[in-house]
Design a protein around this motif. Structure first.
Motif, short mmCIF file in Angstrom:
data_model
loop_
_atom_site.label_atom_id
_atom_site.label_comp_id
_atom_site.label_asym_id
_atom_site.label_seq_id
_atom_site.Cartn_x
_atom_site.Cartn_y
_atom_site.Cartn_z
N GLY A 65 0.80 -1.21 0.00
CA GLY A 65 0.00 0.00 0.00
C GLY A 65 0.84 1.27 0.00
O GLY A 65 0.35 2.34 0.34
N LEU A 66 2.10 1.15 -0.38
CA LEU A 66 3.02 2.28 -0.43
C LEU A 66 3.73 2.27 -1.77
O LEU A 66 4.00 1.18 -2.32
N PRO A 67 4.09 3.43 -2.31
CA PRO A 67 4.82 3.43 -3.58
C PRO A 67 6.21 2.82 -3.39
O PRO A 67 6.79 2.89 -2.30
N PRO A 68 6.76 2.20 -4.45
CA PRO A 68 8.11 1.67 -4.34
C PRO A 68 9.10 2.80 -4.07
O PRO A 68 8.89 3.92 -4.54
N PRO A 69 10.13 2.55 -3.28
CA PRO A 69 11.05 3.63 -2.92
C PRO A 69 11.90 4.08 -4.09
O PRO A 69 12.15 3.34 -5.03
N ASP A 70 12.34 5.33 -3.99
CA ASP A 70 13.32 5.84 -4.93
C ASP A 70 14.68 5.28 -4.52
O ASP A 70 14.88 4.92 -3.36
N GLY A 71 15.58 5.25 -5.45
CA GLY A 71 16.92 4.77 -5.12
C GLY A 71 17.51 3.99 -6.26
O GLY A 71 16.89 3.83 -7.33
N ARG A 72 18.72 3.50 -6.05
CA ARG A 72 19.41 2.70 -7.05
C ARG A 72 19.00 1.24 -6.86
O ARG A 72 19.23 0.66 -5.80
N TYR A 73 18.39 0.68 -7.89
CA TYR A 73 17.93 -0.71 -7.83
C TYR A 73 19.04 -1.64 -8.31
O TYR A 73 19.64 -1.42 -9.35
N VAL A 74 19.28 -2.68 -7.52
CA VAL A 74 20.33 -3.65 -7.82
C VAL A 74 19.66 -4.96 -8.25
O VAL A 74 18.94 -5.57 -7.45
N PRO A 75 19.87 -5.40 -9.49
CA PRO A 75 19.26 -6.67 -9.90
C PRO A 75 19.90 -7.84 -9.16
O PRO A 75 21.12 -7.99 -9.16
N VAL A 86 9.23 -18.98 -11.31
CA VAL A 86 10.46 -18.20 -11.46
C VAL A 86 10.24 -16.85 -10.77
O VAL A 86 9.27 -16.15 -11.05
N VAL A 87 11.14 -16.52 -9.83
CA VAL A 87 11.04 -15.28 -9.06
C VAL A 87 12.22 -14.39 -9.42
O VAL A 87 13.37 -14.82 -9.37
N THR A 88 11.94 -13.14 -9.79
CA THR A 88 12.96 -12.14 -10.12
C THR A 88 12.90 -11.03 -9.07
O THR A 88 11.81 -10.55 -8.75
N VAL A 89 14.08 -10.63 -8.56
CA VAL A 89 14.11 -9.66 -7.47
C VAL A 89 15.16 -8.59 -7.71
O VAL A 89 16.23 -8.86 -8.26
N TRP A 90 14.82 -7.37 -7.27
CA TRP A 90 15.76 -6.25 -7.23
C TRP A 90 15.87 -5.82 -5.77
O TRP A 90 14.89 -5.86 -5.04
N ALA A 91 17.06 -5.39 -5.37
CA ALA A 91 17.27 -4.83 -4.04
C ALA A 91 17.36 -3.32 -4.17
O ALA A 91 17.85 -2.80 -5.18
N VAL A 92 16.90 -2.62 -3.13
CA VAL A 92 17.02 -1.16 -3.10
C VAL A 92 17.17 -0.73 -1.65
O VAL A 92 16.50 -1.26 -0.76
N VAL A 144 18.64 -17.41 -1.51
CA VAL A 144 19.75 -17.04 -2.39
C VAL A 144 19.78 -15.53 -2.63
O VAL A 144 20.85 -14.96 -2.85
N PHE A 145 18.63 -14.88 -2.56
CA PHE A 145 18.62 -13.42 -2.75
C PHE A 145 19.39 -12.72 -1.62
O PHE A 145 20.01 -11.69 -1.84
N LEU A 146 19.36 -13.28 -0.41
CA LEU A 146 20.14 -12.72 0.70
C LEU A 146 21.63 -12.85 0.40
O LEU A 146 22.41 -11.93 0.67
N GLU A 147 22.03 -14.01 -0.14
CA GLU A 147 23.44 -14.23 -0.48
C GLU A 147 23.87 -13.27 -1.59
O GLU A 147 24.97 -12.71 -1.53
N ARG A 148 23.03 -13.08 -2.58
CA ARG A 148 23.37 -12.18 -3.68
C ARG A 148 23.45 -10.73 -3.20
O ARG A 148 24.32 -9.98 -3.64
N LEU A 149 22.56 -10.35 -2.28
CA LEU A 149 22.63 -9.00 -1.73
C LEU A 149 23.92 -8.83 -0.92
O LEU A 149 24.60 -7.81 -1.06
N ALA A 150 24.26 -9.81 -0.10
CA ALA A 150 25.48 -9.73 0.70
C ALA A 150 26.71 -9.60 -0.22
O ALA A 150 27.61 -8.79 0.05
#
Length: 159
Positions: A65-75, A86-92, A144-150
């Protein structure tokens, strides 16, 4: 028919040992009493021709219920969960107050076989978690997304 696809945004805040990620607890009666394995990256399904990026941002807003944040998105790439989705994720990097969320809802027959349809929140709460806690709480296939973010935060190329 192609398998289901889902896309989402993994928010993070802090740095070094103080990094935290924002996870969403899945709503509805099937998840109400579960904690371990019942948390997820805020995400949702989409159908091409919609692009994963557009779906991730749309689903963030629908679920929280909130707009996605501004910032640099990391695939952070994609994974195939055990069910085939299949799940695709970006970190911000962003700081979101969990008390501000206004979750979207879905309808399902409940109790099963009753013929009664009830509305439930898509997610019933969100929480900031250290990566170790997040790994214990979240759906195994998404860890695995946690590992990729780290790896990203440590300046390494994702695997």
């Amino acid at each position: 028919m192609a398998g289901k696809r889902s896309a989402g945004l993994l928010l993070f805040r802090g740095s070094g040992a103080a990094v935290e990620v924002l996870l969403a607890h899945m709503g509805g009666p099937l998840w109400a009493r579960r904690d371990a394995g019942a948390w997820s990256v805020p995400k949702g399904e989409y159908v091409p021709p919609e692009e994963a990026w557009d779906a991730a941002r749309r689903e963030f807003e629908e679920e929280l219920g909130l707009p996605p944040p501004d910032g640099r998105y990391v695939p952070l790439g994609d994974i195939r969960q055990s069910g085939g989705k299949v799940v695709t994720v970006w970190a911000v990097e962003s700081d979101l107050d969990p008390d501000r969320i206004v979750p979207g809802t879905f309808e399902m027959e409940w109790p099963r076989g009753s013929g009664a349809t009830r509305a439930f929140p898509e997610i019933d709460r969100v929480a900031w978690c250290a990566p170790e806690e997040a790994a214990e709480r979240m759906v195994a296939g998404q860890r695995v997304f946690l590992e990729r973010l780290a790896a990203h935060l440590q300046g390494k190329a994702p695997e």
